[in-house]
Enzyme design. Structure first.
Site, PDB file in Angstrom:
ATOM      1  CG  ASP A  24       0.867   2.460   0.520  1.00  0.00           C
ATOM      2  OD1 ASP A  24       0.015   1.814   1.163  1.00  0.00           O
ATOM      3  OD2 ASP A  24       2.064   2.525   0.842  1.00  0.00           O
TER       4      ASP A  24
ATOM      5  CD  GLN B   4       6.356   0.368   5.595  1.00  0.00           C
ATOM      6  OE1 GLN B   4       5.663  -0.463   5.027  1.00  0.00           O
ATOM      7  NE2 GLN B   4       5.841   1.187   6.514  1.00  0.00           N
TER       8      GLN B   4
ATOM      9  CE  LYS C 149       2.219  -2.045   5.132  1.00  0.00           C
ATOM     10  NZ  LYS C 149       2.954  -0.802   4.922  1.00  0.00           N
TER      11      LYS C 149
END
Ligand code: NAD
Length: 290
Positions: free
Chosen positions: A120, A97, A53
């Protein structure tokens, strides 16, 4: 019929070029899109995902910072960092994460992320907004699938879509997003009886179950579009999706491979969501889901 292969790397490249152009424009106006990534503990796979990422952000010209905490960090400390990042105007996206260590209430930690920086798309506000077709941040993997369909000019309206897999991060949001585009959507899962009776009806079949060879040629309608989200590590060390690729490509009109299909899109759509968030910070009426 032999299917056209949907090249996820090519679609990702195009989306990243669009993001890079917007980023250059934002920088000329004094704004650098910024992503903050929170990682807790030593999960090896998570570290690889985070590195990917960061790399994607750097390539497109974004600023990214990783906040790494030891596994035994109290959840209150991580939440305090999230609140600080929520208030930081140089941060346009915050990503936690997953998975978090067992002593964390992951739902609470994700809920601490400002809904305006939830790139997200996992915050309950954005999940609810997705149900109403108004989300700020479509979840990255199904958003990537949607972009792949758009890239190939595959119509969705009025099509029979079957989604195999009903997880919160892939199957359910995928179904909602395609329903929003006026598809007729069926969701199948591990308890579905006779999966083939549903998959055979699909004009567009999206598979995200995590089971290699789940979808065989006899389960697919001739001419169907098949998108394979699954990522499975086979005993021989190779990666495979959930679809019998060689068999199904003889029947489908389009098929996405694994690797090189949906995989490159997920991280790309994270970059896209972060850039759109930065764009919205300077022009609040801008809709990031477009
Ligand atoms: P998950 O385990 O959370 O959910 C799997 C879903 O598939 C569940 O709804 C389950 O009921 C269903 N399922 C399992 N076995 C089934 C069967 N035999 N028949 C029908 N349905 C079945 O997984 P997930 O996080 O949604 O991920 C699914 C797959 O997609 C995994 O292989 C994962 O690695 C992959 N994935 C890929 C990307 C990407 O970027 N390409 C991103 C996320 C997930």
């Amino acid at each position: 019929m032999v299917a056209k292969i949907i090249d996820g790397n090519a679609v990702a490249r195009q989306v990243r070029e669009e993001c890079a152009a917007i980023t250059r424009d934002l920088k000329s106006r004094g704004v650098t899109p910024g992503l903050a990534v929170i990682i807790v503990g030593d999960n090896a796979a998570s570290k690889v995902y985070v590195a990917n990422k960061v790399k994607a952000c750097t390539e497109v010209g974004l600023h990214s910072t990783v906040y790494a905490f030891p596994a035994d960090t109290p959840d209150t400390e991580v939440e305090a960092e999230i609140h600080r990042l929520n208030a930081d105007p140089q941060v346009h996206g915050i990503l936690v994460q997953l998975p978090l260590p067992a002593h964390f209430d992951a739902r609470r930690v994700v809920a601490a992320v400002s809904r305006d920086k939830d790139v997200d798309g996992f915050h309950l506000y954005n999940v609810g907004a997705l149900v109403q077709g108004e989300t700020l941040f479509p979840p990255c993997t199904p958003f990537g699938v949607q972009k792949m369909l758009e890239y190939e000019n595959i119509p969705v309206e009025g099509q029979n879509v079957v989604v195999v897999g009903a997880s919160n991060i892939v199957g359910k949001p995928m179904a909602l997003m395609l329903m929003q585009k006026d598809a007729t959507v069926v969701i199948c899962h591990a308890k579905t009886r006779d999966l083939a009776q549903f998959t055979i009806l699909a004009d567009i079949l999206v598979v995200a179950a995590g089971k290699p060879n789940l979808i065989l040629p006899q389960m697919v309608r001739t001419g169907a579009v098949v998108i394979d989200v699954g990522i499975n590590r086979l005993p021989n060390g190779k990666l495979a999706g959930d679809v019998d690729f060689e068999g199904v490509r003889q029947k489908a009109s389009y098929i996405s491979p694994v690797p090189g299909g949906v995989g490159p899109m997920t991280v790309t759509m994270l970059v896209h969501n972060t850039v759109q968030s930065a764009l919205r910070s300077v022009s609040p009426m801008h809709s990031p889901a477009s």
